[in-house]
Design a protein around this motif. Structure first.
Motif, short mmCIF file in Angstrom:
data_model
loop_
_atom_site.label_atom_id
_atom_site.label_comp_id
_atom_site.label_asym_id
_atom_site.label_seq_id
_atom_site.Cartn_x
_atom_site.Cartn_y
_atom_site.Cartn_z
N ALA A 72 -18.62 -8.82 -5.58
CA ALA A 72 -17.96 -7.89 -6.49
C ALA A 72 -18.07 -8.36 -7.93
O ALA A 72 -17.59 -7.68 -8.84
N ARG A 73 -18.70 -9.50 -8.14
CA ARG A 73 -18.91 -9.99 -9.49
C ARG A 73 -20.08 -9.26 -10.15
O ARG A 73 -21.09 -8.97 -9.50
N ASP A 74 -19.97 -9.01 -11.44
CA ASP A 74 -21.08 -8.47 -12.21
C ASP A 74 -21.96 -9.64 -12.65
O ASP A 74 -21.51 -10.48 -13.42
N PRO A 75 -23.21 -9.73 -12.15
CA PRO A 75 -24.05 -10.87 -12.53
C PRO A 75 -24.21 -11.02 -14.03
O PRO A 75 -24.34 -12.14 -14.54
N GLY A 76 -24.19 -9.91 -14.74
CA GLY A 76 -24.35 -9.98 -16.19
C GLY A 76 -23.20 -10.68 -16.90
O GLY A 76 -23.34 -11.09 -18.06
N ASN A 77 -22.06 -10.81 -16.22
CA ASN A 77 -20.89 -11.45 -16.83
C ASN A 77 -20.72 -12.91 -16.41
O ASN A 77 -19.74 -13.55 -16.78
N LEU A 78 -21.68 -13.43 -15.64
CA LEU A 78 -21.59 -14.82 -15.20
C LEU A 78 -21.99 -15.76 -16.34
O LEU A 78 -23.05 -15.59 -16.95
N ASP A 79 -21.15 -16.74 -16.61
CA ASP A 79 -21.51 -17.75 -17.61
C ASP A 79 -22.60 -18.67 -17.07
O ASP A 79 -23.54 -19.02 -17.77
N VAL A 80 -22.44 -19.03 -15.79
CA VAL A 80 -23.43 -19.88 -15.12
C VAL A 80 -23.61 -19.35 -13.70
O VAL A 80 -22.63 -19.06 -13.01
N VAL A 81 -24.86 -19.21 -13.28
CA VAL A 81 -25.11 -18.81 -11.90
C VAL A 81 -24.85 -20.00 -10.99
O VAL A 81 -25.37 -21.10 -11.23
N PRO A 82 -24.03 -19.84 -9.94
CA PRO A 82 -23.70 -20.96 -9.06
C PRO A 82 -24.94 -21.60 -8.45
O PRO A 82 -25.95 -20.93 -8.20
N GLU A 83 -24.84 -22.88 -8.18
CA GLU A 83 -25.95 -23.60 -7.56
C GLU A 83 -26.18 -23.11 -6.13
O GLU A 83 -27.31 -23.00 -5.68
N TYR A 84 -25.09 -22.82 -5.43
CA TYR A 84 -25.15 -22.37 -4.04
C TYR A 84 -24.35 -21.07 -3.90
O TYR A 84 -23.30 -20.91 -4.53
N SER A 85 -24.83 -20.19 -3.04
CA SER A 85 -24.03 -19.00 -2.72
C SER A 85 -22.88 -19.36 -1.80
O SER A 85 -21.80 -18.77 -1.87
N ILE A 86 -23.13 -20.35 -0.91
CA ILE A 86 -22.10 -20.87 -0.01
C ILE A 86 -21.97 -22.36 -0.28
O ILE A 86 -22.96 -23.09 -0.14
#
Length: 296
Positions: A72-86
């Motif tokens: 439900a997160r907007d990727p465009g609003n992520l400051d940093v993309v997480p290293e892992y999804s899990i």
């Protein structure tokens, strides 16, 4: 049946630092290490719309495979993309991502738990196989037995709740070769590991009550059941694809929901009357059509 309008699927330009997208935005390759391969759909998904990818390449020496889901997160609003999804995404409480396992991520519904709410034991009244457990009631007439519908091999569409998805693109296909007709049958029957090269894996959600939805994972044309139930759908949901560990490269497969194109109809008519794809080379057809029939 509810209809789903076609939209061209692409990966979001925001992704993990080890991911490289091709010029079309439809192929994602992890160029180093085993992590930082998280990708998102460019647009949020509509109800019943599948985000379908094919495993293009793998890399030996790593433990683990592809992970898919919704956020439900907007990727465009992520400051940093997480290293892992899990667990990086899933621990936030607004993302639902699952590792694709050798046992096809099959979810067995528990009829006795029909009244449970999302968040209760397991995926809300369901139970995930894939860790070596035996299926409850297997061989017992009084228990739940998961049986594929008789139309699994003949129906042209996959039906999930009130939605239908053309099965033409959902099943992986081997590279044309001497034994391609044998391998194609293994994809159709879902006999190969779901993380094999050319396997096709999709994720979608279907509405379930007011502002809630269930997430389904589809592997080579087979619905694995509701992997996550009671997902809040009031916010837009983007697909998540984690090009993780042994999975090196994936590409998006476009799905036609409306009337099939003339090109697709021609391919279906041709394939219906041949033994296997290598026989296409013997037909008097334009080279472009031969290529489309053999590879798509």
């Amino acid at each position: 049946m509810e209809s789903v309008p076609d939209q061209f699927m692409e990966f979001h330009p925001i992704h993990g630092i080890n991911v490289r997208l091709d010029d079309s935005g439809t192929q994602a390759t992890r160029v180093e290490s085993f992590a930082n391969g998280v990708c998102f759909s460019k647009q949020p998904l509509k109800p019943g719309e599948i985000f379908l990818i094919e495993i293009e390449d793998k890399e030996l020496g790593w433990c683990g495979h592809l992970r898919v889901g919704l956020t439900a997160r907007d990727p465009g609003n992520l400051d940093v993309v997480p290293e892992y999804s899990i667990p990086d995404l899933t621990d936030s409480g607004d993302s639902w991502v699952f590792a694709i396992t050798r046992n096809h991520n099959k979810v067995i519904e528990d009829p006795a738990a029909g009244g449970q709410e999302a968040g209760d034991e397991g995926p809300a009244g369901g139970r995930r196989l894939g860790r070596g457990e035996a299926e409850d009631g297997a061989g017992d007439a009084g228990g739940y037995i998961n049986i594929k519908p008789e139309t699994f091999f003949t129906d042209s569409h996959l039906y999930i709740e009130n939605f239908r998805i053309p099965k033409d693109k959902l099943v992986g296909r081997s590279r044309p070769g001497r034994y391609s007709h044998i391998l194609d049958d293994l994809y159709k029957t879902n006999s190969l590991p779901p993380t094999a090269r050319r396997s096709r894996i999709g994720v979608l959600y279907v509405p379930r009550g007011r502002d809630l939805a269930d997430m389904h994972i589809v592997i080579n044309g087979e619905d694995m059941g509701a992997s996550a139930k009671g997902i809040p759908s009031i916010q837009p949901l983007h697909a998540v694809v984690d090009v993780f560990a042994a999975t090196k490269c994936v590409r998006i497969v476009q799905v036609e929901y409306g009337f099939s194109s003339l090109q697709t109809l021609c391919r279906m008519a041709i394939q219906k009357h041949i033994v296997h794809r290598m026989a296409i080379d013997w037909l008097e057809l334009p080279e472009a059509m031969k290529h489309y029939c053999k590879y798509e």
